[in-house]
Design a protein around this motif. Structure first.
Motif, PDB file in Angstrom:
ATOM      1  N   TRP A 137      98.469  83.959  23.000  1.00 23.77           N
ATOM      2  CA  TRP A 137      98.741  84.278  21.602  1.00 23.77           C
ATOM      3  C   TRP A 137      97.945  85.491  21.161  1.00 23.77           C
ATOM      4  O   TRP A 137      98.427  86.316  20.375  1.00 23.77           O
ATOM      5  CB  TRP A 137      98.389  83.096  20.699  1.00 23.77           C
ATOM      6  CG  TRP A 137      99.348  81.940  20.741  1.00 23.77           C
ATOM      7  CD1 TRP A 137      99.084  80.694  21.207  1.00 23.77           C
ATOM      8  CD2 TRP A 137     100.713  81.918  20.298  1.00 23.77           C
ATOM      9  NE1 TRP A 137     100.207  79.903  21.089  1.00 23.77           N
ATOM     10  CE2 TRP A 137     101.218  80.628  20.533  1.00 23.77           C
ATOM     11  CE3 TRP A 137     101.552  82.879  19.731  1.00 23.77           C
ATOM     12  CZ2 TRP A 137     102.518  80.256  20.227  1.00 23.77           C
ATOM     13  CZ3 TRP A 137     102.849  82.511  19.415  1.00 23.77           C
ATOM     14  CH2 TRP A 137     103.325  81.225  19.662  1.00 23.77           C
ATOM     15  N   GLU A 138      96.718  85.615  21.644  1.00 26.74           N
ATOM     16  CA  GLU A 138      95.840  86.678  21.165  1.00 26.74           C
ATOM     17  C   GLU A 138      96.080  88.023  21.845  1.00 26.74           C
ATOM     18  O   GLU A 138      95.575  89.040  21.372  1.00 26.74           O
ATOM     19  CB  GLU A 138      94.380  86.241  21.331  1.00 26.74           C
ATOM     20  CG  GLU A 138      94.038  85.070  20.415  1.00 26.74           C
ATOM     21  CD  GLU A 138      92.571  84.664  20.471  1.00 26.74           C
ATOM     22  OE1 GLU A 138      91.831  85.222  21.303  1.00 26.74           O
ATOM     23  OE2 GLU A 138      92.178  83.790  19.674  1.00 26.74           O
ATOM     24  N   CYS A 139      96.861  88.049  22.917  1.00 21.93           N
ATOM     25  CA  CYS A 139      97.099  89.328  23.603  1.00 21.93           C
ATOM     26  C   CYS A 139      98.563  89.710  23.672  1.00 21.93           C
ATOM     27  O   CYS A 139      98.894  90.806  24.150  1.00 21.93           O
ATOM     28  CB  CYS A 139      96.495  89.299  25.009  1.00 21.93           C
ATOM     29  SG  CYS A 139      97.400  88.258  26.178  1.00 21.93           S
ATOM     30  N   ASP A 140      99.460  88.843  23.204  1.00 17.72           N
ATOM     31  CA  ASP A 140     100.891  89.118  23.333  1.00 17.72           C
ATOM     32  C   ASP A 140     101.545  89.072  21.952  1.00 17.72           C
ATOM     33  O   ASP A 140     101.823  87.995  21.416  1.00 17.72           O
ATOM     34  CB  ASP A 140     101.535  88.092  24.269  1.00 17.72           C
ATOM     35  CG  ASP A 140     102.977  88.453  24.626  1.00 17.72           C
ATOM     36  OD1 ASP A 140     103.575  89.284  23.924  1.00 17.72           O
ATOM     37  OD2 ASP A 140     103.497  87.894  25.607  1.00 17.72           O
ATOM     38  N   GLU A 141     101.781  90.241  21.386  1.00 13.11           N
ATOM     39  CA  GLU A 141     102.375  90.319  20.044  1.00 13.11           C
ATOM     40  C   GLU A 141     103.785  89.732  20.005  1.00 13.11           C
ATOM     41  O   GLU A 141     104.244  89.239  18.968  1.00 13.11           O
ATOM     42  CB  GLU A 141     102.408  91.777  19.574  1.00 13.11           C
ATOM     43  CG  GLU A 141     102.934  91.947  18.157  1.00 13.11           C
ATOM     44  CD  GLU A 141     103.012  93.403  17.728  1.00 13.11           C
ATOM     45  OE1 GLU A 141     103.592  93.668  16.668  1.00 13.11           O
ATOM     46  OE2 GLU A 141     102.484  94.269  18.459  1.00 13.11           O
ATOM     47  N   THR A 142     104.475  89.760  21.153  1.00  8.50           N
ATOM     48  CA  THR A 142     105.841  89.241  21.189  1.00  8.50           C
ATOM     49  C   THR A 142     105.870  87.756  20.858  1.00  8.50           C
ATOM     50  O   THR A 142     106.763  87.285  20.143  1.00  8.50           O
ATOM     51  CB  THR A 142     106.475  89.478  22.569  1.00  8.50           C
ATOM     52  OG1 THR A 142     106.515  90.874  22.831  1.00  8.50           O
ATOM     53  CG2 THR A 142     107.898  88.931  22.621  1.00  8.50           C
ATOM     54  N   LEU A 143     104.912  87.006  21.364  1.00 11.16           N
ATOM     55  CA  LEU A 143     104.871  85.575  21.070  1.00 11.16           C
ATOM     56  C   LEU A 143     104.648  85.323  19.580  1.00 11.16           C
ATOM     57  O   LEU A 143     105.281  84.444  18.984  1.00 11.16           O
ATOM     58  CB  LEU A 143     103.769  84.902  21.885  1.00 11.16           C
ATOM     59  CG  LEU A 143     104.063  84.667  23.370  1.00 11.16           C
ATOM     60  CD1 LEU A 143     102.834  84.100  24.058  1.00 11.16           C
ATOM     61  CD2 LEU A 143     105.252  83.741  23.554  1.00 11.16           C
ATOM     62  N   THR A 144     103.758  86.094  18.977  1.00 12.39           N
ATOM     63  CA  THR A 144     103.496  85.924  17.553  1.00 12.39           C
ATOM     64  C   THR A 144     104.731  86.285  16.728  1.00 12.39           C
ATOM     65  O   THR A 144     105.098  85.576  15.783  1.00 12.39           O
ATOM     66  CB  THR A 144     102.314  86.799  17.113  1.00 12.39           C
ATOM     67  OG1 THR A 144     101.175  86.486  17.910  1.00 12.39           O
ATOM     68  CG2 THR A 144     101.971  86.561  15.655  1.00 12.39           C
TER      69      THR A 144
END
Length: 233
Positions: A137-144
């Protein structure tokens, strides 16, 4: 060449009236066809001015969307910019995907790369799983971004459901004591992991944002461990 959606003033009718069947009895018919002239082919080529709903067009839109979302992020990317990159009219993007959220859901590739929990001690499975997702979550903007889309757009929600069914449930089935309960246990685990993600990375609820990564893991891991390995509720 760019494809453009037809306007209401220049739309081409799907078919021209046929000859005899569309003439009112007693009405004067038009000029007779020249002797020997062939009837029009029933499946003659469509007017090239009409937009083509083709796989090629969809592929161009998705390729442009992937690049634009990767470069600008979900919030900054625009339908107009994506259409320009694909060399088509923005109305074509809307025709195929409805809105930006629908396009994002179609264009985004979500790979959670869940860890193989059989490689770790059984009593560490919950902590390992929570740590993996917090780091993602903290490194992948796509998931957010997909989280934002998923709560308001059915295509995004369907994509998230698919990710859990295809990528998470098999991982859980390998370690839970009752493999056929993997879908239920996956839903329970999602309530913890996605719930924290929503509070921490989308809604930015202060106490959730203020927790350190290790604190998030320490709070969630025991509950996720129970959902993974407990024999009974």
């Amino acid at each position: 060449m760019a494809e453009h959606a037809p306007s209401t003033t220049d739309a081409v009718p799907d078919a021209a009236p046929t000859a005899a069947s569309d003439v009112t009895p007693g009405a004067t018919a038009g000029p007779a066809a020249a002797p020997g002239a062939a009837d029009p082919a029933p499946d003659e080529a469509p007017d090239p001015a009409r937009p083509r709903r083709s796989a090629t067009t969809r592929a161009a839109i998705l390729a442009a969307a992937k690049d634009r979302f990767a470069a600008d992020g979900y919030e900054r990317a625009t339908i107009r910019a994506i259409a320009r990159d694909a060399d088509i009219d923005p109305s074509m993007v809307m025709r195929y995907y409805g809105n930006k959220a629908g396009l994002f859901a179609a264009a985004s590739e979500i790979e959670v790369h869940a860890p193989d929990l059989t490689h770790f001690p059984r009593d560490e499975a919950g902590a390992r799983l929570v740590r993996h997702f917090v780091e993602r979550w903290e490194c992948d903007e796509t998931l957010t971004a997909m989280m934002r889309v998923g709560v308001t757009n059915e295509a995004g929600a369907e994509r998230m459901r698919g990710v859990f069914a295809e990528q998470i449930e098999p991982v859980l089935a390998a370690v839970c004591p009752v493999p056929e309960e993997a879908p239920t246990r996956a839903a329970l685990i999602a309530s913890q992991i996605l719930g924290m993600a929503l509070c921490r990375y989308v809604l930015h609820i202060p106490p959730a944002v203020g927790l350190s990564r290790d604190e998030v893991i320490a709070w969630l891991a025991p509950t996720v461990q129970r959902y993974l390995t407990a024999e009974h509720p």
